[in-house]
Design a protein around this motif. Structure first.
Motif, mmCIF file in Angstrom:
data_model
loop_
_atom_site.group_PDB
_atom_site.id
_atom_site.type_symbol
_atom_site.label_atom_id
_atom_site.label_comp_id
_atom_site.label_asym_id
_atom_site.label_seq_id
_atom_site.Cartn_x
_atom_site.Cartn_y
_atom_site.Cartn_z
ATOM 1 N N ILE A 3 -5.509 4.878 6.394
ATOM 2 C CA ILE A 3 -5.824 3.742 5.514
ATOM 3 C C ILE A 3 -7.176 3.172 5.938
ATOM 4 O O ILE A 3 -7.377 2.832 7.099
ATOM 5 C CB ILE A 3 -4.746 2.643 5.610
ATOM 6 C CG1 ILE A 3 -3.368 3.217 5.249
ATOM 7 C CG2 ILE A 3 -5.088 1.459 4.707
ATOM 8 C CD1 ILE A 3 -2.216 2.229 5.449
ATOM 9 N N PRO A 4 -8.127 3.044 5.022
ATOM 10 C CA PRO A 4 -9.468 2.545 5.389
ATOM 11 C C PRO A 4 -9.456 1.070 5.811
ATOM 12 O O PRO A 4 -8.614 0.288 5.353
ATOM 13 C CB PRO A 4 -10.287 2.723 4.099
ATOM 14 C CG PRO A 4 -9.495 3.670 3.250
ATOM 15 C CD PRO A 4 -8.063 3.463 3.610
ATOM 16 N N LYS A 5 -10.390 0.720 6.674
ATOM 17 C CA LYS A 5 -10.590 -0.678 7.074
ATOM 18 C C LYS A 5 -10.862 -1.527 5.832
ATOM 19 O O LYS A 5 -11.566 -1.105 4.910
ATOM 20 C CB LYS A 5 -11.774 -0.762 8.032
ATOM 21 C CG LYS A 5 -12.124 -2.176 8.463
ATOM 22 C CD LYS A 5 -13.334 -2.180 9.394
ATOM 23 C CE LYS A 5 -13.716 -3.599 9.782
ATOM 24 N NZ LYS A 5 -14.882 -3.631 10.706
ATOM 25 N N VAL A 7 -4.301 -7.558 5.610
ATOM 26 C CA VAL A 7 -5.489 -6.727 5.390
ATOM 27 C C VAL A 7 -5.748 -5.882 6.630
ATOM 28 O O VAL A 7 -5.568 -6.350 7.762
ATOM 29 C CB VAL A 7 -6.717 -7.617 5.088
ATOM 30 C CG1 VAL A 7 -7.968 -6.780 4.896
ATOM 31 C CG2 VAL A 7 -6.459 -8.489 3.861
ATOM 32 N N SER A 59 -8.653 -2.516 3.626
ATOM 33 C CA SER A 59 -7.673 -2.304 2.552
ATOM 34 C C SER A 59 -6.611 -3.399 2.556
ATOM 35 O O SER A 59 -6.188 -3.874 3.618
ATOM 36 C CB SER A 59 -6.969 -0.948 2.727
ATOM 37 O OG SER A 59 -7.880 0.114 2.728
ATOM 38 N N ASP A 60 -6.173 -3.802 1.361
ATOM 39 C CA ASP A 60 -4.996 -4.667 1.257
ATOM 40 C C ASP A 60 -3.767 -3.815 1.593
ATOM 41 O O ASP A 60 -3.557 -2.754 0.993
ATOM 42 C CB ASP A 60 -4.850 -5.213 -0.167
ATOM 43 C CG ASP A 60 -5.854 -6.317 -0.474
ATOM 44 O OD1 ASP A 60 -6.532 -6.777 0.465
ATOM 45 O OD2 ASP A 60 -5.960 -6.710 -1.645
ATOM 46 N N LEU A 61 -2.989 -4.282 2.549
ATOM 47 C CA LEU A 61 -1.799 -3.535 2.962
ATOM 48 C C LEU A 61 -0.546 -4.064 2.268
ATOM 49 O O LEU A 61 0.273 -3.297 1.779
ATOM 50 C CB LEU A 61 -1.637 -3.611 4.484
ATOM 51 C CG LEU A 61 -2.829 -3.099 5.291
ATOM 52 C CD1 LEU A 61 -2.614 -3.342 6.771
ATOM 53 C CD2 LEU A 61 -3.069 -1.615 5.026
ATOM 54 N N HIS A 88 0.845 -1.195 0.000
ATOM 55 C CA HIS A 88 0.000 0.000 0.000
ATOM 56 C C HIS A 88 0.887 1.253 0.000
ATOM 57 O O HIS A 88 1.865 1.331 0.771
ATOM 58 C CB HIS A 88 -0.900 -0.003 1.238
ATOM 59 C CG HIS A 88 -2.029 0.967 1.178
ATOM 60 N ND1 HIS A 88 -1.850 2.326 1.327
ATOM 61 C CD2 HIS A 88 -3.372 0.786 0.973
ATOM 62 C CE1 HIS A 88 -3.017 2.936 1.226
ATOM 63 N NE2 HIS A 88 -3.963 2.032 1.013
#
Length: 472
Positions: free
Chosen positions: A69-71, A260, A73-75, A48
């Protein structure tokens, strides 16, 4: 502990595959390692754009978010070829040697693969390996005096056991490769000693994840330890903001590993995974850190009739001889696996349950003379502290007082008090000495907290008994 000092001297004797340094944030294997984020993305992985590698004041070197970073999201996403693990194709001498390592030391198995890749010039994983710390804060690398400073026999036993294994395994490795030419030698002809083996085992135990691989014929996934570049820089928390997910890559149907976002992650927040609901023994042995107020920490005791006799006597409890239970009591002890053939005599105090259920049930049964009353209850009830005085208030009070005395005895086995330890920390203990002192403070705190909980329960029972007497 003379043996430990000798072992420590051997483990810190340095040879080509091992480096050593000691600081709050250990140096990497090379002074200026490659950019790990760029390497992962270049190899087909995903990171990300809001993630960076940085030092956090409370977690050390790790991954931070440089914007929200939104909940969900692939990190990080690692394709199948990036994790470092043994593959089915690996059939060399290293894999053969790994099969001789006991399961409880699984980290050494993968550690051999890591050490092999470290020795290979131009290894695919070198950009990752070069970013690894050159030293670890696990107890096998403590000076002998700081091993003593741990003050807790079960952990001392595990540390010495690992040190002896490494010294013995060093000889086994040398025998396995003694006649190999450098081109066939898995470590490029370099000598592998207990120190380099300890580095590799510590690198794996502190950073690897046990994930699932292919399926067995019965459909159950094979458990495979693997090192996950970049992902293993996420630090630990019991309240994590990220989790690991395994899934098939839709483009090639190979397994990929993802991290995630479990929650919305704020700017400057570290990325945190839960390494497991472990006690401080595991965290220190395998990861090299101690968690204050760890809700899963506990102390280990040996279930021993003479010890229980001493505890009940100290508590002023009139009791039968714990060392010679009645036949019906012995039968229940066998059901609890505290008697009979090959019993498991390790019991614990502390953690979420306060008292291990088997120990609690044993005391309730042994401090009761009424077989019929005991047999009215199933084992699960007798093992539960939330079951309110199943064998009566007098029995429960005697049990709790005996447990409190057991805690006092356990606390007495430590040569220093919490107050002494805190004074030493204030004087400026550092490095492994500080870690050892922090560890033993937490162990003693577990005992003190258990005593407070049990004492509170005794008072509640006493007040209820008084109320019932007044009503009668």
């Amino acid at each position: 502990m003379a043996t430990s000092k000798a072992v420590m001297a051997s483990l810190t004797h340095l040879r080509p595959l091992t480096c050593a340094a000691s600081s709050s944030y250990p140096a990497r294997l090379v002074p200026h390692p490659p950019d790990l984020i760029k390497w992962v993305t270049r190899e087909g992985g995903f990171v990300h754009p809001a993630i960076k590698i940085a030092v956090n004041h409370s977690h050390g070197l790790g991954l931070l978010a440089n914007q929200q970073i939104p909940k969900g999201s692939d990190l990080i996403v690692l394709p199948d070829h990036i994790p470092l693990r043994f593959n089915h194709q690996d059939q060399d001498a290293t894999l053969q040697l790994a099969r001789h390592v006991p399961e409880e030391l699984w980290a050494m198995r993968l550690g051999l693969k890591l050490l092999q890749e470290r020795a290979i010039v131009g290894s695919f994983w070198w950009p990752y390996i070069s970013n690894l710390p050159e030293t670890y804060t696990v107890p096998i690398f403590f000076p002998g005096e700081d091993i003593k400073n741990l003050q807790y026999a079960p952990l001392l036993h595990q540390v010495n056991k690992r040190c002896r294994f490494l010294l013995d395994f060093e000889q086994e490795v040398k025998r396995a490769f003694v006649n190999l030419t450098p081109d066939k030698h898995p470590f490029g002809g370099q000598e592998v000693d207990a120190s380099s083996l300890g580095w590799a085992m510590s690198a794996v135990s502190s950073r690897a994840f046990r994930l699932y691989g292919d399926k067995n014929p019965d459909g159950i996934h094979i458990d495979i330890p693997m090192m996950l570049p970049l992902i293993d820089m996420c630090n630990h928390s019991f309240t994590p903001n990220a989790r690991i997910v395994q899934e098939k890559d839709s483009s090639n149907m190979k397994m990929q590993v993802k991290v995630v976002a479990e929650t919305a992650i704020k700017e400057d927040d570290p990325l945190l995974l839960n390494y497991g609901c472990l006690n401080n023994d595991f965290f220190l042995l395998d990861y090299g850190f101690v968690i204050q107020s760890n809700p899963y920490d506990c102390i280990e005791l040996k279930y021993d009739g003479a010890l229980l006799d001493a505890a009940s006597s100290a508590a002023g409890v009139s009791s039968p001889n714990f060392s010679a239970p009645a036949a019906w009591q012995a039968q229940i002890l066998a059901q609890l696996n505290l008697a009979g053939e090959a019993p498991d005599l390790k019991v614990s105090i502390g953690g979420e349950s306060v008292v291990e259920g088997r120990l609690l049930a044993a005391l309730r049964v042994l401090l009761s003379s009424n077989m019929e009353s005991v047999q009215k209850h199933d084992l699960n009830t007798l093992k539960s502290l939330s079951a309110e005085a199943p064998l009566g208030v007098a029995n429960e009070t005697a049990v709790l007082r005996t447990l409190i005395a057991l805690c006092v005895i356990a606390l007495g086995h430590f040569p220093t008090k919490i107050m002494d330890d805190e004074s030493l920390l204030k004087l400026g203990a550092s490095g492994s000495t500080e870690l050892a002192i922090q560890y033993r403070i937490q162990k003693k705190t577990v005992i003190v907290d258990a005593m407070r909980d049990l004492s509170r329960r005794v008072k509640l029972l006493s007040s209820k008994e008084t109320t019932m007497s007044a009503e009668g």
